[in-house]
Design a protein around this motif. Structure first.
Motif, PDB file in Angstrom:
ATOM      1  N   SER A   1       0.835  -1.196   0.000  1.00  0.00           N
ATOM      2  CA  SER A   1       0.000   0.000   0.000  1.00  0.00           C
ATOM      3  C   SER A   1       0.872   1.250   0.000  1.00  0.00           C
ATOM      4  O   SER A   1       0.574   2.244  -0.687  1.00  0.00           O
ATOM      5  N   TYR A   2       1.960   1.200   0.757  1.00  0.00           N
ATOM      6  CA  TYR A   2       2.916   2.315   0.775  1.00  0.00           C
ATOM      7  C   TYR A   2       3.522   2.514  -0.620  1.00  0.00           C
ATOM      8  O   TYR A   2       3.591   3.647  -1.126  1.00  0.00           O
ATOM      9  N   ILE A   3       3.959   1.431  -1.255  1.00  0.00           N
ATOM     10  CA  ILE A   3       4.558   1.509  -2.590  1.00  0.00           C
ATOM     11  C   ILE A   3       3.532   2.007  -3.615  1.00  0.00           C
ATOM     12  O   ILE A   3       3.859   2.754  -4.541  1.00  0.00           O
ATOM     13  N   TYR A   4       2.285   1.622  -3.436  1.00  0.00           N
ATOM     14  CA  TYR A   4       1.193   2.081  -4.304  1.00  0.00           C
ATOM     15  C   TYR A   4       1.107   3.608  -4.291  1.00  0.00           C
ATOM     16  O   TYR A   4       0.992   4.254  -5.334  1.00  0.00           O
ATOM     17  N   HIS A   5       1.195   4.200  -3.103  1.00  0.00           N
ATOM     18  CA  HIS A   5       1.151   5.659  -2.993  1.00  0.00           C
ATOM     19  C   HIS A   5       2.449   6.297  -3.513  1.00  0.00           C
ATOM     20  O   HIS A   5       2.422   7.376  -4.112  1.00  0.00           O
ATOM     21  N   LEU A   6       3.552   5.605  -3.281  1.00  0.00           N
ATOM     22  CA  LEU A   6       4.833   6.095  -3.786  1.00  0.00           C
ATOM     23  C   LEU A   6       4.825   6.077  -5.317  1.00  0.00           C
ATOM     24  O   LEU A   6       5.269   7.035  -5.969  1.00  0.00           O
ATOM     25  N   ARG A   7       4.312   4.995  -5.874  1.00  0.00           N
ATOM     26  CA  ARG A   7       4.207   4.827  -7.331  1.00  0.00           C
ATOM     27  C   ARG A   7       3.450   5.983  -7.976  1.00  0.00           C
ATOM     28  O   ARG A   7       3.825   6.506  -9.021  1.00  0.00           O
ATOM     29  N   ASP A   8       2.363   6.404  -7.329  1.00  0.00           N
ATOM     30  CA  ASP A   8       1.498   7.444  -7.881  1.00  0.00           C
ATOM     31  C   ASP A   8       1.900   8.855  -7.460  1.00  0.00           C
ATOM     32  O   ASP A   8       1.164   9.814  -7.691  1.00  0.00           O
ATOM     33  N   GLY A   9       3.063   8.967  -6.799  1.00  0.00           N
ATOM     34  CA  GLY A   9       3.578  10.282  -6.441  1.00  0.00           C
ATOM     35  C   GLY A   9       2.833  10.967  -5.310  1.00  0.00           C
ATOM     36  O   GLY A   9       2.918  12.190  -5.155  1.00  0.00           O
ATOM     37  N   ARG A  10       2.151  10.187  -4.462  1.00  0.00           N
ATOM     38  CA  ARG A  10       1.355  10.778  -3.376  1.00  0.00           C
ATOM     39  C   ARG A  10       2.047  10.679  -2.022  1.00  0.00           C
ATOM     40  O   ARG A  10       1.705  11.404  -1.097  1.00  0.00           O
ATOM     41  N   GLU A  11       2.992   9.776  -1.901  1.00  0.00           N
ATOM     42  CA  GLU A  11       3.703   9.571  -0.632  1.00  0.00           C
ATOM     43  C   GLU A  11       5.095  10.175  -0.725  1.00  0.00           C
ATOM     44  O   GLU A  11       5.814   9.939  -1.694  1.00  0.00           O
ATOM     45  N   ASN A  12       5.480  10.985   0.284  1.00  0.00           N
ATOM     46  CA  ASN A  12       6.816  11.593   0.254  1.00  0.00           C
ATOM     47  C   ASN A  12       7.652  11.249   1.482  1.00  0.00           C
ATOM     48  O   ASN A  12       8.716  11.827   1.692  1.00  0.00           O
ATOM     49  N   LEU A  13       7.174  10.307   2.291  1.00  0.00           N
ATOM     50  CA  LEU A  13       7.923   9.880   3.470  1.00  0.00           C
ATOM     51  C   LEU A  13       8.508   8.493   3.246  1.00  0.00           C
ATOM     52  O   LEU A  13       8.066   7.753   2.367  1.00  0.00           O
ATOM     53  N   SER A  14       9.483   8.132   4.056  1.00  0.00           N
ATOM     54  CA  SER A  14       9.958   6.749   4.052  1.00  0.00           C
ATOM     55  C   SER A  14       8.863   5.885   4.676  1.00  0.00           C
ATOM     56  O   SER A  14       7.947   6.393   5.336  1.00  0.00           O
TER      57      SER A  14
END
Length: 304
Positions: free
Chosen positions: A127-140
């Motif tokens: 789920s974290y990678i999903y948000h990272l993939r879509d450019g929505r997550e900026n935290l580790s």
């Protein structure tokens, strides 16, 4: 003119990042099964008060949410005599306390419920990678886990609740207690033997179990890190190229083509930090032990 509405007699309620998008597409191919064109109407969670989310990009994701019973019924207008009518709102598992009463209020009590569960640690990271993939997550990942309580308090959409979504035991128990026809499977079943799982699901639904969807090798809505972020974002957002393709090719072909191409643009993310995995094993341990007793499955591999 009097319109005779039909309502779903089958719901995939979760968990997210556990193969539900793939299952939705496989089921849609069966001639006796009708799945709503909007994969996740989220009607029951919306009318339960889960709305107006504040996380990055959450408002964009709310566009397809069905907000009235009239619109929900319209999802199942042209079912062409299908035996099974279904939808796949995967937040229904997490929001079980408020959603279950609404399902019972609007649908027949004989509605069939399907739940597929994934190792909660892998699910959280996916789920974290999903948000990272879509450019929505900026935290580790570790920072995001620390921020989770604040995000929940600030009403970020449930997919941001990386840890909390994976506390399955109470969620599953509630559905088993409230509905007669509940089937629980594991993500491992789908990955290791998709043919058998699909046949089991067709048997559960009471449709021809010998039908083979034909695209079981395709993984839909895959998580991963884009090789070429600008190209990935271009293909993932509305643009003139997609408009042209939409007008010249049938929907199923477009979905399959886009999914295959976008999956090739994704690379496997790094493994979860060893200390982080150990922390999450301890966080989930009691819940996993309760869950394996509840569904009578050996989940010891989830604790490694």
């Amino acid at each position: 003119m009097n319109i005779k509405y039909k309502l779903p007699n089958f719901l995939i309620v979760g968990a997210p990042q556990a193969g539900t998008t793939s299952l939705y597409h496989y089921l849609s191919k069966h001639p006796q099964v009708f799945m709503s064109k909007i994969k996740e109407p989220k009607f029951f969670s919306y009318i339960s008060g889960h709305k107006n989310f504040n996380g990055p990009g959450d408002s964009e994701g709310e566009r397809d949410i069905i907000k009235t019973f009239e619109d929900y019924r319209r999802l199942f207008l042209n079912v062409n005599g299908s035996k099974v009518l279904g939808e796949c709102s995967v937040d229904s598992l997490y929001y079980y306390e408020s959603v279950i009463p609404k399902i019972k209020e609007y649908l027949d009590e004989e509605v069939k419920i399907f739940i597929i569960l994934r190792n909660p640690i892998d699910r959280a990271y996916s789920s974290y990678i999903y948000h990272l993939r879509d450019g929505r997550e900026n935290l580790s990942f570790e920072e995001a886990l620390t921020e989770e309580e604040k995000r929940i308090k600030d009403n970020w959409e449930f997919m941001w609740h990386y840890k909390s979504v994976g506390l399955y035991s109470n969620q599953v128990k509630a559905y088993l207690d409230n509905f007669k026809n509940v089937k629980v499977c594991l993500f491992e079943d789908l990955k290791e033997n998709p043919d058998y799982l699909i046949k089991e699901l067709f048997n559960f639904l009471g449709v021809d179990p010998e039908f083979v969807p034909g695209d079981l090798e395709i993984e839909y809505n895959k998580s991963g890190i884009p090789r070429f972020k600008s190209l990935y974002n271009f293909l993932n957002k509305p643009n003139f190229f997609k408009f042209i393709v939409k007008n010249f090719f049938p929907k199923n072909f477009r979905i399959k083509l886009k999914n295959k191409f976008m999956n090739k643009l994704l690379i496997k993310p790094d493994e979860i930090n060893k200390d982080t995995r150990e922390y999450l094993i301890n966080f989930y341990k009691e819940d996993i032990v309760r869950l394996q007793k509840l569904i009578d499955r050996d989940l010891s591999s989830w604790l490694k």
